[in-house]
Enzyme design. Sequence first.
Site, PDB file in Angstrom:
ATOM      1  N   ARG A 242      57.077  32.412  22.444  1.00  0.00           N
ATOM      2  CA  ARG A 242      57.385  33.421  21.435  1.00  0.00           C
ATOM      3  C   ARG A 242      56.106  33.696  20.655  1.00  0.00           C
ATOM      4  O   ARG A 242      55.323  32.775  20.388  1.00  0.00           O
ATOM      5  CB  ARG A 242      58.474  32.939  20.476  1.00  0.00           C
ATOM      6  CG  ARG A 242      59.892  33.020  21.025  1.00  0.00           C
ATOM      7  CD  ARG A 242      60.349  34.470  21.243  1.00  0.00           C
ATOM      8  NE  ARG A 242      61.671  34.589  21.801  1.00  0.00           N
ATOM      9  CZ  ARG A 242      61.945  34.722  23.108  1.00  0.00           C
ATOM     10  NH1 ARG A 242      60.972  34.748  23.992  1.00  0.00           N
ATOM     11  NH2 ARG A 242      63.194  34.853  23.520  1.00  0.00           N
ATOM     12  N   GLU A 271      56.704  41.977  18.180  1.00  0.00           N
ATOM     13  CA  GLU A 271      56.669  42.898  19.316  1.00  0.00           C
ATOM     14  C   GLU A 271      57.808  43.918  19.224  1.00  0.00           C
ATOM     15  O   GLU A 271      58.845  43.614  18.633  1.00  0.00           O
ATOM     16  CB  GLU A 271      56.745  42.101  20.648  1.00  0.00           C
ATOM     17  CG  GLU A 271      58.016  41.312  20.832  1.00  0.00           C
ATOM     18  CD  GLU A 271      57.982  40.413  22.083  1.00  0.00           C
ATOM     19  OE1 GLU A 271      57.010  39.666  22.272  1.00  0.00           O
ATOM     20  OE2 GLU A 271      58.960  40.487  22.857  1.00  0.00           O
ATOM     21  N   HIS A 289      55.848  41.289  27.656  1.00  0.00           N
ATOM     22  CA  HIS A 289      57.006  40.375  27.729  1.00  0.00           C
ATOM     23  C   HIS A 289      57.720  40.492  29.088  1.00  0.00           C
ATOM     24  O   HIS A 289      58.889  40.894  29.154  1.00  0.00           O
ATOM     25  CB  HIS A 289      57.975  40.652  26.569  1.00  0.00           C
ATOM     26  CG  HIS A 289      58.871  39.485  26.259  1.00  0.00           C
ATOM     27  ND1 HIS A 289      59.335  39.190  25.004  1.00  0.00           N
ATOM     28  CD2 HIS A 289      59.404  38.524  27.068  1.00  0.00           C
ATOM     29  CE1 HIS A 289      60.112  38.123  25.040  1.00  0.00           C
ATOM     30  NE2 HIS A 289      60.169  37.696  26.291  1.00  0.00           N
TER      31      HIS A 289
HETATM   32  C1  8YV Z   1      64.082  37.547  28.027  1.00  0.00           C
HETATM   33  C2  8YV Z   1      62.850  35.548  27.132  1.00  0.00           C
HETATM   34  O1  8YV Z   1      63.925  38.602  28.882  1.00  0.00           O
HETATM   35  O2  8YV Z   1      64.896  34.538  27.759  1.00  0.00           O
HETATM   36  C3  8YV Z   1      63.978  34.587  26.972  1.00  0.00           C
HETATM   37  O3  8YV Z   1      63.918  33.813  26.005  1.00  0.00           O
HETATM   38  O4  8YV Z   1      61.877  35.416  26.508  1.00  0.00           O
HETATM   39  C4  8YV Z   1      62.831  36.733  28.011  1.00  0.00           C
HETATM   40  O5  8YV Z   1      62.393  36.361  29.267  1.00  0.00           O
HETATM   41  C5  8YV Z   1      64.470  38.052  26.681  1.00  0.00           C
HETATM   42  O6  8YV Z   1      64.472  37.095  25.702  1.00  0.00           O
HETATM   43  C6  8YV Z   1      65.825  38.711  26.747  1.00  0.00           C
HETATM   44  O7  8YV Z   1      66.555  38.597  25.566  1.00  0.00           O
END
Ligand code: 8YV
Length: 323
Positions: A242, A271, A289
């Site tokens: 993150r 982001e 992302h």
């Molecule tokens: C997701 C991600 O696509 O799953 C996660 O925590 O960081 C990503 O790969 C995104 O969060 C979807 O909500």
Amino acid sequence: MSKPKLLITRRWPKAVEEAASEDFDVTLNEKDRPLSSEDMRNALTSYDAISPTVTDILNTKTFEVENVRCKILCNYGVGYSHIDLTSAQKLGICVTNTPDVLSDCTADIAMTLMLMAARRAGEGERELRADEWQGWRPTHMIGSKVTGKTLGIVGFGRIGQAMASRAHFGFGMKINIFSRSQVSSEILEKYNAKQFGSVETLLNESDFVSLHCPGGTSNRHLINASNLSYAKPDLILINTARGEVIDETALANALKNKVIKAAGLDVFDGEPKINPILMAAPNLVMLPHLGSATRETREAMGFRALENCKAFFNEEPPLDRVA
Ligand code: 8YV
């Protein structure tokens, strides 16, 4: 009995959207625009279930609503730092996530960034497309060797271990770990890994560091100017966790002042806005992302979110309950 009303806040792959309508009275976000805080508050009072994503803000304020109808937030994604769990719990809302199914693809993207940053792949492609390549020469665009080097991994859950597996068995890398909980000796032995007690020592004893810990307040700026000063000058830092885990201003300054060599980021604080200081930073590769962005994984995430939601309304314990 009527089907529970489910709001899916962003478009999903077709196969999972279709499957969702078998068990739920589904509302899709046809325009695929992020919901405003007001939209989300209205949704909490109008739907039995909501499947949010990382683009939805469910903070304390969002949950300050009366006549809440929502009983479950079946998050589409493994990370859930965008959801204030305490507020959800106070309202008796169950929260689930989608672990396992995205570990491989997220580790693949971390590996992609590591190789891109080390071997200057973004820079090389830009040079070629700008028609500025002057041909092969022994000193052209020299990068850092990856094979056999030492990789520090911050957070050793499923994704951290998937990264260790690729790096150790695929690239012969030595593995260092920083994790707040003690990693079992069995797992350490599997990767011939060493666990360190501080981020400073990890940064100091690794050639690459890849972040795989959760986001949220407890890990905000876990990587900062103070501990970056312990890094080897050749360090390459990768973040697929993150954005808030890194102090982006400290990172940009560390790159500019050659405190570290390079970095690769798939996630950003706030982001999709990118801090201008990062845009101007040298030796930085950035992706929008993409960690879980494969057809297979995005479908599997949808099916997993639906399974959790179905279990809940069948009065069975959802597999991936986090609150
Ligand atoms: C997701 C991600 O696509 O799953 C996660 O925590 O960081 C990503 O790969 C995104 O969060 C979807 O909500």
